[in-house]
Design an enzyme around this catalytic site. Structure first.
Site, PDB file in Angstrom:
ATOM      1  N   TRP A  49       0.827  -1.215   0.000  1.00  0.00           N
ATOM      2  CA  TRP A  49       0.000   0.000   0.000  1.00  0.00           C
ATOM      3  C   TRP A  49       0.857   1.259   0.000  1.00  0.00           C
ATOM      4  O   TRP A  49       0.435   2.292  -0.493  1.00  0.00           O
ATOM      5  CB  TRP A  49      -1.114  -0.027   1.056  1.00  0.00           C
ATOM      6  CG  TRP A  49      -0.845   0.246   2.499  1.00  0.00           C
ATOM      7  CD1 TRP A  49       0.270  -0.049   3.201  1.00  0.00           C
ATOM      8  CD2 TRP A  49      -1.770   0.868   3.427  1.00  0.00           C
ATOM      9  NE1 TRP A  49       0.102   0.322   4.513  1.00  0.00           N
ATOM     10  CE2 TRP A  49      -1.141   0.887   4.680  1.00  0.00           C
ATOM     11  CE3 TRP A  49      -3.052   1.387   3.326  1.00  0.00           C
ATOM     12  CZ2 TRP A  49      -1.751   1.413   5.817  1.00  0.00           C
ATOM     13  CZ3 TRP A  49      -3.663   1.895   4.452  1.00  0.00           C
ATOM     14  CH2 TRP A  49      -3.019   1.913   5.679  1.00  0.00           C
ATOM     15  N   GLY A 181      -2.371  -2.868   7.825  1.00  0.00           N
ATOM     16  CA  GLY A 181      -1.487  -1.718   7.677  1.00  0.00           C
ATOM     17  C   GLY A 181      -1.288  -0.956   8.980  1.00  0.00           C
ATOM     18  O   GLY A 181      -0.340  -0.209   9.121  1.00  0.00           O
ATOM     19  N   ASP A 183      -0.476  -1.970  12.153  1.00  0.00           N
ATOM     20  CA  ASP A 183      -0.023  -3.218  12.769  1.00  0.00           C
ATOM     21  C   ASP A 183      -0.419  -3.412  14.236  1.00  0.00           C
ATOM     22  O   ASP A 183      -0.941  -4.436  14.616  1.00  0.00           O
ATOM     23  CB  ASP A 183       1.507  -3.313  12.680  1.00  0.00           C
ATOM     24  CG  ASP A 183       2.022  -3.154  11.254  1.00  0.00           C
ATOM     25  OD1 ASP A 183       1.206  -3.050  10.321  1.00  0.00           O
ATOM     26  OD2 ASP A 183       3.247  -3.133  11.087  1.00  0.00           O
ATOM     27  N   GLU A 418       7.939   9.435   9.232  1.00  0.00           N
ATOM     28  CA  GLU A 418       6.991   8.334   9.074  1.00  0.00           C
ATOM     29  C   GLU A 418       5.699   8.638   9.841  1.00  0.00           C
ATOM     30  O   GLU A 418       4.595   8.469   9.320  1.00  0.00           O
ATOM     31  CB  GLU A 418       7.662   7.061   9.603  1.00  0.00           C
ATOM     32  CG  GLU A 418       6.865   5.776   9.427  1.00  0.00           C
ATOM     33  CD  GLU A 418       7.610   4.588  10.041  1.00  0.00           C
ATOM     34  OE1 GLU A 418       8.718   4.784  10.596  1.00  0.00           O
ATOM     35  OE2 GLU A 418       7.079   3.463   9.982  1.00  0.00           O
TER      36      GLU A 418
HETATM   37  C1  2M8 Z   1       4.689  -1.101   8.729  1.00  0.00           C
HETATM   38  O1  2M8 Z   1       4.565  -2.498   8.683  1.00  0.00           O
HETATM   39  C2  2M8 Z   1       5.707  -3.368   8.535  1.00  0.00           C
HETATM   40  C3  2M8 Z   1       5.174  -4.775   8.362  1.00  0.00           C
HETATM   41  O2  2M8 Z   1       4.438  -4.860   7.182  1.00  0.00           O
HETATM   42  C4  2M8 Z   1       6.665  -3.284   9.715  1.00  0.00           C
HETATM   43  O3  2M8 Z   1       6.317  -2.753  10.782  1.00  0.00           O
HETATM   44  O4  2M8 Z   1       7.792  -3.777   9.569  1.00  0.00           O
HETATM   45  C5  2M8 Z   1       3.281  -0.511   8.687  1.00  0.00           C
HETATM   46  O5  2M8 Z   1       3.311   0.845   9.031  1.00  0.00           O
HETATM   47  C6  2M8 Z   1       2.672  -0.704   7.306  1.00  0.00           C
HETATM   48  O6  2M8 Z   1       1.426  -0.059   7.198  1.00  0.00           O
HETATM   49  C7  2M8 Z   1       3.601  -0.197   6.201  1.00  0.00           C
HETATM   50  O7  2M8 Z   1       3.078  -0.545   4.954  1.00  0.00           O
HETATM   51  C8  2M8 Z   1       5.016  -0.772   6.347  1.00  0.00           C
HETATM   52  C9  2M8 Z   1       6.020  -0.122   5.399  1.00  0.00           C
HETATM   53  O8  2M8 Z   1       5.928   1.280   5.472  1.00  0.00           O
HETATM   54  O9  2M8 Z   1       5.491  -0.572   7.692  1.00  0.00           O
END
Ligand code: 2M8
Length: 450
Positions: A49, A181, A183, A418
């Protein structure tokens, strides 16, 4: 550049030109051959996404990259139609991200692409992003790209509709908090409490995220132990979606995910009309998803949408920003749309024409509101962007512009972080984050209501 008529606290056009330069420089620095990494340090691969939001940003400055971004993601689509939430860059060393390809083992599954991927999905915001990217840069190359993407976007929706409607009620079920998304949103506390795992398991692994971000701003070890347990359960089931109801440890219908799923059908109807396909079936499906969302996830007592835990068949209690996402559905009935606008304006979320604080991801009046910890309070631009899009969709341009100003002010004050502290606006997580930069570019160009 058109920065829009509404003045921000940030002020004049020179400053806005500087912000635009910062956003473009951030995207350029995160560009990697045919995709953009969310962050060089924390997330050095391609995320699903993220790429959708990032494509929308590229459309403002280098449209060809918007289409490359989406094309590279969809090249990793599985034969069953699922678009994996991570596409791993084979050039990176083992350990560049945890959990890496060794945990997911996508190559062991039939119908997976040559490149390693995860086996989960993320909110399907891609059709909406592709449509809006084209509207931002409506040239013949964009139309050709839309035409190429269309069947892949349809297959993505078909996967969700046919394989993930676990309860058979017309909504998609997410099988892992990573799929939402958001988490570690408080929305997942109840369903996650039932997942059997011990924090001590994490002693056997090296977390990559806490080497690059403050552990107090990230999910806990217990969260991670549960994340890994759920991945292992799904993977050991061959990422097959049959019989999920019989034993999969996490099964939830999420309002944001399903709002994106419905909005995708609306977007596909528009894309079909642009590319010479038939929009009718998409419109009918969008209506069905909207109706199912209202029936299954709207809680008239709270006046907002809540996730449904399929293991208990109960709505979860936490009031998170996930509940506001159905505003992006043009067909949402006025009763629910009005209730969501009231919820957005309440002290819980504070959306206003002039906002004194940014939009939080969780009810800021809740006793367990955590202003520093990831999705448990901090402000995120993708969520603000979606809520703003919903406010425009339902005829609230003054609230939408208040939210827009507050988001621009966040980046002006802290850079392309972020996420942001929901009281002070201090930048948190990665300091050079892809979707923050991309969505800022979109926000700087004020658009008319959809
Ligand atoms: C975060 O998720 C990943 C796992 O998919 C992580 O924490 O390592 C979330 O903020 C997710 O929404 C986002 O797509 C991803 C990459 O930015 O990071």
């Amino acid at each position: 550049m058109t920065a829009g008529a509404v003045p921000t606290r940030t002020g004049g056009s020179t400053e806005l030109a500087g912000l635009r330069r910062l956003a473009v420089a951030t995207l350029d620095a995160n560009w990697e051959h045919d995709h953009t990494v969310p962050s060089r340090t924390l997330y050095p691969h391609q995320w699903s996404w993220d790429s959708a939001f990032i494509a929308l940003g590229w459309a403002h400055v280098r449209p060809e990259r918007a289409w490359q971004e989406l094309a590279s993601l969809f090249r990793a689509q599985w034969a069953d139609g699922r678009v994996p939430h991570i596409v791993f860059n084979p050039a990176l060393r083992v350990g560049a991200y945890f959990p890496g390809p060794q945990l997911w083992r996508s190559a062991d599954v039939e119908g997976t692409p040559a490149v390693d991927t995860s086996g989960l999905v993320q909110p399907p915001v891609h059709a909406l992003a592709a449509l809006l990217a084209y509207r931002r840069a409506p040239d013949p190359a964009g139309l050709a790209a839309l035409r190429r993407l269309y069947p892949a976007l349809v297959a993505q929706q078909r996967y969700l509709a046919e394989r993930r409607d676990v309860a058979g009620n017309g909504l998609v079920c997410v099988v892992h908090p990573w799929e939402s998304g958001l988490d570690n949103s408080p929305a997942w506390d109840e369903p996650m409490a039932a997942v059997d795992a011990e924090a001590a398991v994490m002693r056997a692994y090296r977390r990559h995220d806490t080497a690059h971000a403050d552990a107090a701003h990230r999910p806990t070890d217990l969260d991670y132990a549960r994340y890994l347990a759920i991945v292992a359960a799904y993977r050991d089931h061959g990422y097959a979606d049959r019989d999920l109801a019989d034993g999969h440890p996490f099964l939830v219908e999420c309002p944001l995910f399903n709002a994106a799923f419905g909005a995708a059908e609306h977007a596909l109807a528009e894309i079909a009309a642009l590319t010479g396909a038939d929009p009718a079936a998409h419109r009918a499906r969008a209506d069905r998803v909207t109706e199912a969302l209202v029936r299954r996830l709207y809680d008239p007592r709270t006046g907002t949408f809540q996730p449904r835990d399929l293991r208990t068949d109960r709505l979860v209690g936490a009031r998170t920003v996930l509940g506001l996402a159905p505003l992006i559905l043009p067909g949402l009935p006025a009763r629910q749309a009005d209730a969501l606008v009231a919820e957005a304006r309440s002290p819980r979320f504070g959306v206003a024409r002039w906002m004194d604080r940014p939009l939080p991801t969780y009810d800021r009046t809740a006793p367990d509101f955590e202003p520093l910890r990831y999705w448990r309070g901090p402000s995120w631009l993708n969520i603000g962007w979606l809520v703003r899009h919903g406010l425009l969709t339902h005829g609230h341009p003054e609230l939408a512009s208040g939210l827009r100003r507050s988001m621009i002010d966040l980046v002006a004050g802290a850079g392309c972080h972020e996420y942001f502290h929901p009281d002070t606006g201090v930048g948190l997580g990665s300091p050079a984050f892809g979707w923050t930069a991309a969505l800022l570019l979109d926000l700087l160009v004020d658009e008319p209501a959809p």
